[in-house]
Write a protein that holds these residues in place. Structure first.
Motif, PDB file in Angstrom:
ATOM      1  N   ALA A  44       2.803   8.042  -0.335  1.00 50.26           N
ATOM      2  CA  ALA A  44       1.705   8.648   0.420  1.00 50.26           C
ATOM      3  C   ALA A  44       2.132  10.071   0.761  1.00 50.26           C
ATOM      4  N   CYS A  45       1.181  10.972   0.976  1.00 52.88           N
ATOM      5  CA  CYS A  45       1.533  12.369   1.244  1.00 52.88           C
ATOM      6  C   CYS A  45       0.950  12.821   2.577  1.00 52.88           C
ATOM      7  N   HIS A  46       1.464  13.944   3.072  1.00 52.30           N
ATOM      8  CA  HIS A  46       1.015  14.463   4.363  1.00 52.30           C
ATOM      9  C   HIS A  46      -0.108  15.486   4.223  1.00 52.30           C
ATOM     10  N   ALA A  47      -0.537  15.741   3.005  1.00 55.55           N
ATOM     11  CA  ALA A  47      -1.687  16.624   2.814  1.00 55.55           C
ATOM     12  C   ALA A  47      -2.974  15.832   2.997  1.00 55.55           C
ATOM     13  N   GLY A  48      -4.066  16.555   3.145  1.00 53.66           N
ATOM     14  CA  GLY A  48      -5.365  15.905   3.205  1.00 53.66           C
ATOM     15  C   GLY A  48      -5.960  15.818   1.814  1.00 53.66           C
ATOM     16  N   LEU A  49      -6.227  14.612   1.362  1.00 57.69           N
ATOM     17  CA  LEU A  49      -6.905  14.420   0.083  1.00 57.69           C
ATOM     18  C   LEU A  49      -8.288  13.825   0.347  1.00 57.69           C
ATOM     19  N   GLU A  50      -9.183  14.028  -0.593  1.00 60.38           N
ATOM     20  CA  GLU A  50     -10.560  13.581  -0.404  1.00 60.38           C
ATOM     21  C   GLU A  50     -10.747  12.085  -0.635  1.00 60.38           C
ATOM     22  N   CYS A  51      -9.692  11.419  -1.097  1.00 59.73           N
ATOM     23  CA  CYS A  51      -9.798  10.000  -1.425  1.00 59.73           C
ATOM     24  C   CYS A  51     -10.232   9.161  -0.228  1.00 59.73           C
ATOM     25  N   GLY A  52      -9.605   9.396   0.929  1.00 59.61           N
ATOM     26  CA  GLY A  52      -9.941   8.608   2.103  1.00 59.61           C
ATOM     27  C   GLY A  52     -11.393   8.762   2.514  1.00 59.61           C
ATOM     28  N   ILE A  53     -11.907   9.982   2.411  1.00 53.94           N
ATOM     29  CA  ILE A  53     -13.289  10.254   2.792  1.00 53.94           C
ATOM     30  C   ILE A  53     -14.257   9.591   1.808  1.00 53.94           C
ATOM     31  N   ILE A  54     -13.994   9.778   0.523  1.00 57.64           N
ATOM     32  CA  ILE A  54     -14.863   9.173  -0.493  1.00 57.64           C
ATOM     33  C   ILE A  54     -14.783   7.658  -0.401  1.00 57.64           C
ATOM     34  N   GLY A  55     -13.580   7.144  -0.135  1.00 52.63           N
ATOM     35  CA  GLY A  55     -13.407   5.702  -0.031  1.00 52.63           C
ATOM     36  C   GLY A  55     -14.168   5.075   1.112  1.00 52.63           C
ATOM     37  N   ALA A  56     -14.508   5.863   2.131  1.00 56.38           N
ATOM     38  CA  ALA A  56     -15.271   5.319   3.255  1.00 56.38           C
ATOM     39  C   ALA A  56     -16.648   4.836   2.800  1.00 56.38           C
ATOM     40  N   ASN A  57     -17.217   5.523   1.804  1.00 57.20           N
ATOM     41  CA  ASN A  57     -18.520   5.129   1.267  1.00 57.20           C
ATOM     42  C   ASN A  57     -18.416   4.210   0.057  1.00 57.20           C
ATOM     43  N   TYR A  58     -17.224   4.159  -0.535  1.00 60.86           N
ATOM     44  CA  TYR A  58     -17.001   3.319  -1.716  1.00 60.86           C
ATOM     45  C   TYR A  58     -15.715   2.514  -1.503  1.00 60.86           C
ATOM     46  N   PRO A  59     -15.716   1.595  -0.544  1.00 62.15           N
ATOM     47  CA  PRO A  59     -14.485   0.907  -0.141  1.00 62.15           C
ATOM     48  C   PRO A  59     -13.869   0.025  -1.225  1.00 62.15           C
ATOM     49  N   GLU A  60     -14.633  -0.403  -2.217  1.00 64.42           N
ATOM     50  CA  GLU A  60     -14.090  -1.261  -3.275  1.00 64.42           C
ATOM     51  C   GLU A  60     -13.464  -0.461  -4.414  1.00 64.42           C
TER      52      GLU A  60
END
Length: 487
Positions: free
Chosen positions: A428-444
């Motif tokens: 895991a990294c300490h930068a902000g990646l868009e994965c977490g945000i996109i994953g909120a709407n596409y959790p699967e």
């Protein structure tokens, strides 16, 4: 634009990168690059759309024989950090990046290169334009404003995407597979202050901290590099305890996601104290050079006489402000107790501007634990409110929780070992990646992030390694070939 870059292998990728870098693309001003991507998709005859947030989505059917494979989302952001050296004459709004080849590296002359995330964007363009690559059904998502708020990802709505696997191409170590990241929040402190007239027998100086290494305020924060705002604040506080100085201006840093490399202040004091101040600053420069000899070898403290400002900050406010800023946390706050060597929570005092009776302090607080992120932000708020500042939180985005058992993680880990006879660093990294945000709407959706070696991101020292881009491209294209069938 250097023709050397266009001659590099893989040529299609580097030519797309060169075309992209000819287009100005600062965060929140992506109109030109969005138009460029829209035209690119439409010129290929592919389904090309733009959503309400400004993101561009281009869909490409599977290559022959791959129609039954899972749909893959390829994602990169189109904006780049615009940073330049103080002595570089460059207009980011009008000029394309001036690139050149230096051995095994592609660099830019005096500015950021835009490899973050331009190599990723060029990769998406290359896949979309290719007529002979083997790949599953592709959804290529070009997001906007990643660097200053991730508003493109935050504005992406559910139901738009059909992909079950997401490949984010926005990390900067070619031996790493990233499966988690930190969230972040912007902390903004503003206020006003009283000013007083400078006495007639005073003299004025401009005090400048410069030559710092800087870097990415997430990925590079663990390196302990100097922050110009904090060093200048330290000098001013120490000087104010020995001399009767008045601060006319404090101007340091620029972007929240860049460790500030330069900061300056205009100060006034009695002519009778001027020689002692000059000696004091020389002594402090040696102290700081010793402290930061390893991380910031080019650190320089400059003191030059300038015109006397009309007014300086009121003494009472100055006393409080310097101490509140001194108390404002900067750097690593806590390391992860679960993941070795991972910074869990940090803060970057990114921008300080005090001038003409108004001031602002801008910070970017990061953490992979949301409650700890807010705890850190509250600590900053508390310190700055002691100076009478009005403090607001904005742009909060979530972290990305690792899923080490995901099929795509196993697939790419095994492929890496097969191709390179080595074990990848799954992290895991300490930068902000868009994965977490996109994953909120596409959790699967299963997600993973990877990329080539990029050094000095968010600074004019940014460079991309040519051999690493070749390694990454080989790994990336083979991954597309091995995407599993739909279930």
């Amino acid at each position: 634009m250097s023709t050397e870059v266009r001659a590099l292998e893989p040529k299609e990728l580097w030519n797309n990168f060169a075309d992209l870098n000819a287009v100005p693309r600062p965060s929140k001003k992506e109109e030109k690059v969005v138009a460029f991507i829209l035209q690119f998709g439409k010129s290929l005859g592919l389904e090309t759309t733009q959503d309400e947030a400004g993101n561009v989505l281009i869909k490409k059917p599977a290559s022959a024989g791959m129609e039954n494979r899972q749909t893959v989302l390829l994602q990169s952001h189109v904006d780049m950090v615009h940073q330049k050296n103080a002595d570089t004459d460059f207009d980011f709004d009008k000029q394309g990046i001036d690139m050149y080849v230096d051995g095994d590296w592609v660099k830019a002359r005096g500015t950021t290169l835009g490899a973050d995330n331009g190599i990723g964007v060029a990769s998406l363009m290359t896949v979309l334009a290719s007529k002979d690559m083997v790949h599953p059904p592709i959804e290529a998502l070009f997001t906007v404003d990643e660097e200053t708020g991730m508003t493109g990802a935050l504005g992406l709505k559910g139901g738009l995407l059909n992909a079950t696997i997401m490949l984010n191409l926005d990390t900067e170590e070619d031996h790493e597979l990233t499966i988690g990241c930190a969230g972040g929040i912007d902390v903004t402190a503003t206020g006003t202050y009283k000013q007083t007239t400078v006495p007639a027998d005073f003299i004025s100086y401009k005090l400048t901290v410069k030559g710092l290494t800087g870097g990415h305020s997430g990925m590079d924060i663990y390196l302990g590099r100097a922050n110009s705002n904090k060093l200048l604040n330290r000098l001013l506080l120490l000087a104010s305890e020995q001399f009767n100085i008045g601060i006319g201006q404090f101007d340091g840093g620029s972007l929240r996601n860049a460790i500030p490399r330069e900061a300056s202040a205009v100060i006034a004091l009695s002519k009778t104290e001027s020689q002692a101040l000059e000696t004091f600053i020389q002594e402090q420069e040696q102290v700081l050079k010793t402290e930061y000899a390893t991380t910031d070898p080019s650190l320089t403290i400059q003191l030059e006489q300038v015109a006397i400002p009309e007014k300086v900050a009121d003494a009472a406010f100055q006393h409080t402000f310097l101490r509140a800023l001194y108390a404002c946390p900067n750097g690593i706050y806590r390391m992860s107790p679960e993941i070795e060597h991972l910074v869990q929570t940090s803060n970057n005092v990114a921008r300080v501007l005090l001038k003409d009776g108004e001031y602002q302090v801008l910070c970017l607080t990061r953490s992979s634990v949301d409650t700890e992120k807010m705890d850190m932000a509250t600590a900053i708020k508390s310190a700055l409110e002691l100076a009478g500042a009005s403090v607001e939180f904005s742009g909060s985005y979530p972290g990305w929780t690792p899923r080490p058992g995901a099929t795509i993680v196993k697939l790419m880990s095994e492929l890496y070992e097969e191709k390179f006879n080595d074990v990848p660093h799954v992290n895991a990294c300490h930068a902000g990646l868009e994965c977490g945000i996109i994953g909120a709407n596409y959790p699967e959706m299963e997600m993973i992030s990877f990329g080539p070696n990029i050094r000095g991101a968010h600074s004019p020292d940014e460079k991309a390694q040519i051999s690493s881009v070749q390694k990454y491209w080989d790994f990336f294209t083979e991954t597309l070939k091995r995407i599993p069938p739909r279930q």
